[in-house]
Design a protein around this motif. Sequence first.
Motif, PDB file in Angstrom:
ATOM      1  N   ARG A   1     -45.054  15.692  27.248  1.00 53.09           N
ATOM      2  CA  ARG A   1     -44.386  15.015  26.654  1.00 53.09           C
ATOM      3  C   ARG A   1     -44.778  15.189  24.718  1.00 53.09           C
ATOM      4  N   ILE A   2     -46.158  14.067  25.233  1.00 47.04           N
ATOM      5  CA  ILE A   2     -46.746  13.727  24.522  1.00 47.04           C
ATOM      6  C   ILE A   2     -48.711  14.403  24.335  1.00 47.04           C
ATOM      7  N   ALA A   3     -48.875  15.349  25.235  1.00 44.49           N
ATOM      8  CA  ALA A   3     -49.917  16.178  24.627  1.00 44.49           C
ATOM      9  C   ALA A   3     -48.653  17.205  23.999  1.00 44.49           C
ATOM     10  N   GLN A   4     -47.292  17.952  23.984  1.00 44.22           N
ATOM     11  CA  GLN A   4     -47.081  18.596  22.889  1.00 44.22           C
ATOM     12  C   GLN A   4     -47.345  18.153  21.590  1.00 44.22           C
ATOM     13  N   THR A   5     -46.406  16.784  21.449  1.00 37.91           N
ATOM     14  CA  THR A   5     -46.747  16.136  20.389  1.00 37.91           C
ATOM     15  C   THR A   5     -47.873  16.442  19.627  1.00 37.91           C
ATOM     16  N   ALA A   6     -48.525  15.883  20.897  1.00 33.19           N
ATOM     17  CA  ALA A   6     -50.514  16.106  20.071  1.00 33.19           C
ATOM     18  C   ALA A   6     -50.787  17.449  19.499  1.00 33.19           C
ATOM     19  N   ARG A   7     -50.895  18.489  20.242  1.00 31.56           N
ATOM     20  CA  ARG A   7     -50.710  19.952  19.482  1.00 31.56           C
ATOM     21  C   ARG A   7     -49.811  20.125  18.523  1.00 31.56           C
ATOM     22  N   ALA A   8     -48.717  19.798  18.582  1.00 25.23           N
ATOM     23  CA  ALA A   8     -47.645  19.624  17.182  1.00 25.23           C
ATOM     24  C   ALA A   8     -48.750  18.868  16.182  1.00 25.23           C
ATOM     25  N   ALA A   9     -48.970  18.141  16.219  1.00 26.93           N
ATOM     26  CA  ALA A   9     -49.856  17.329  15.036  1.00 26.93           C
ATOM     27  C   ALA A   9     -50.957  17.497  14.615  1.00 26.93           C
ATOM     28  N   GLY A  10     -51.650  18.960  15.459  1.00 24.92           N
ATOM     29  CA  GLY A  10     -52.366  19.173  15.162  1.00 24.92           C
ATOM     30  C   GLY A  10     -53.963  18.774  15.998  1.00 24.92           C
TER      31      GLY A  10
ATOM     32  N   VAL B   1     -56.991  18.429  17.794  1.00 25.94           N
ATOM     33  CA  VAL B   1     -57.803  19.561  19.046  1.00 25.94           C
ATOM     34  C   VAL B   1     -59.364  19.236  18.512  1.00 25.94           C
ATOM     35  N   ASP B   2     -60.013  18.954  19.731  1.00 22.13           N
ATOM     36  CA  ASP B   2     -61.411  18.690  19.026  1.00 22.13           C
ATOM     37  C   ASP B   2     -62.301  19.828  18.361  1.00 22.13           C
ATOM     38  N   ALA B   3     -63.875  19.403  18.410  1.00 24.17           N
ATOM     39  CA  ALA B   3     -64.303  20.631  17.719  1.00 24.17           C
ATOM     40  C   ALA B   3     -64.041  22.341  18.228  1.00 24.17           C
ATOM     41  N   LYS B   4     -64.338  22.220  18.952  1.00 28.27           N
ATOM     42  CA  LYS B   4     -64.237  23.329  19.746  1.00 28.27           C
ATOM     43  C   LYS B   4     -62.854  24.153  19.816  1.00 28.27           C
ATOM     44  N   GLY B   5     -62.165  23.008  19.313  1.00 24.36           N
ATOM     45  CA  GLY B   5     -60.519  23.781  18.991  1.00 24.36           C
ATOM     46  C   GLY B   5     -60.071  23.444  20.094  1.00 24.36           C
ATOM     47  N   VAL B   6     -60.112  23.062  21.180  1.00 22.09           N
ATOM     48  CA  VAL B   6     -60.006  22.648  21.950  1.00 22.09           C
ATOM     49  C   VAL B   6     -58.645  21.304  22.198  1.00 22.09           C
ATOM     50  N   PRO B   7     -57.215  21.434  22.381  1.00 19.49           N
ATOM     51  CA  PRO B   7     -56.343  20.442  22.383  1.00 19.49           C
ATOM     52  C   PRO B   7     -56.575  19.375  23.189  1.00 19.49           C
ATOM     53  N   ALA B   8     -56.456  18.005  22.912  1.00 19.95           N
ATOM     54  CA  ALA B   8     -56.325  16.920  23.351  1.00 19.95           C
ATOM     55  C   ALA B   8     -55.819  16.755  25.091  1.00 19.95           C
ATOM     56  N   ARG B   9     -55.979  16.564  26.328  1.00 21.69           N
ATOM     57  CA  ARG B   9     -55.508  16.488  27.762  1.00 21.69           C
ATOM     58  C   ARG B   9     -55.218  15.189  27.237  1.00 21.69           C
ATOM     59  N   VAL B  10     -53.947  14.737  27.720  1.00 18.81           N
ATOM     60  CA  VAL B  10     -53.136  13.525  27.816  1.00 18.81           C
ATOM     61  C   VAL B  10     -52.937  12.836  29.195  1.00 18.81           C
ATOM     62  N   THR B  11     -53.449  12.051  29.883  1.00 11.65           N
ATOM     63  CA  THR B  11     -53.140  11.732  31.227  1.00 11.65           C
ATOM     64  C   THR B  11     -52.154  10.281  31.640  1.00 11.65           C
TER      65      THR B  11
ATOM     66  N   VAL C   1     -48.366   4.090  29.965  1.00 12.10           N
ATOM     67  CA  VAL C   1     -49.663   3.997  28.542  1.00 12.10           C
ATOM     68  C   VAL C   1     -50.532   5.429  29.580  1.00 12.10           C
ATOM     69  N   VAL C   2     -50.915   6.118  28.610  1.00 10.04           N
ATOM     70  CA  VAL C   2     -51.622   7.342  28.773  1.00 10.04           C
ATOM     71  C   VAL C   2     -52.559   7.278  27.883  1.00 10.04           C
ATOM     72  N   SER C   3     -53.985   8.397  27.989  1.00 14.11           N
ATOM     73  CA  SER C   3     -55.159   8.009  28.031  1.00 14.11           C
ATOM     74  C   SER C   3     -55.263   9.567  27.275  1.00 14.11           C
ATOM     75  N   VAL C   4     -56.018   9.954  26.371  1.00 15.09           N
ATOM     76  CA  VAL C   4     -56.180  10.647  25.358  1.00 15.09           C
ATOM     77  C   VAL C   4     -57.530  11.079  25.457  1.00 15.09           C
ATOM     78  N   ASP C   5     -58.014  12.664  26.367  1.00 18.10           N
ATOM     79  CA  ASP C   5     -59.263  12.577  25.960  1.00 18.10           C
ATOM     80  C   ASP C   5     -59.577  14.272  25.254  1.00 18.10           C
ATOM     81  N   PRO C   6     -60.361  14.799  24.727  1.00 22.99           N
ATOM     82  CA  PRO C   6     -61.782  13.355  23.879  1.00 22.99           C
ATOM     83  C   PRO C   6     -60.844  12.169  23.318  1.00 22.99           C
ATOM     84  N   GLU C   7     -61.569  11.196  23.009  1.00 23.72           N
ATOM     85  CA  GLU C   7     -61.500   9.745  22.659  1.00 23.72           C
ATOM     86  C   GLU C   7     -60.453  10.455  20.788  1.00 23.72           C
ATOM     87  N   LEU C   8     -60.635   9.725  20.477  1.00 21.76           N
ATOM     88  CA  LEU C   8     -59.439  10.228  19.004  1.00 21.76           C
ATOM     89  C   LEU C   8     -60.345   9.159  18.132  1.00 21.76           C
TER      90      LEU C   8
END
Length: 149
Positions: free
Chosen positions: A67-76, A78-88, A99-106
Amino acid sequence: MLQVPRNPARRFGAAFFLPALLLSACAMGGDPQTDANTEIDPMQQRFIVRYAPGTAPERDPGLVADRIAQTARAAGLVDAKGVPARVTWLRRLAVGADVVSVDPELDAAQAQRLLQALEAEPDVEYAEPDGRMTIGPGPVMPTKRPGSD
């Protein structure tokens, strides 16, 4: 000549006072003071999200990261390479928040955007950055000088 014996309680009191004083000084050291006005660190990786009772992510922690990964993608986000953030998903707290971790750091702007997107969701009660909590000095109170009224 009669000699008065020294008070043993006084001797033991002094023997315990000095180590207690030294230990309390060590305990007061702690971490360096941080600026209380900064809510989001320059590079943020961990977040706390509390879903409303009865919602799917609240019932099943396995759904939280998706759910948080979907929200992150919807919020745009992405890292410098255009890859969406990975949520753990890391763990569920005693208060029911996750508690979740987002990689790469924002960076601060990305973290703020993610938090705003999460708080806009109807299922989310609150979302905040996960940071170190310390005891620090309170706010600086202005002092009045006598006769300056």
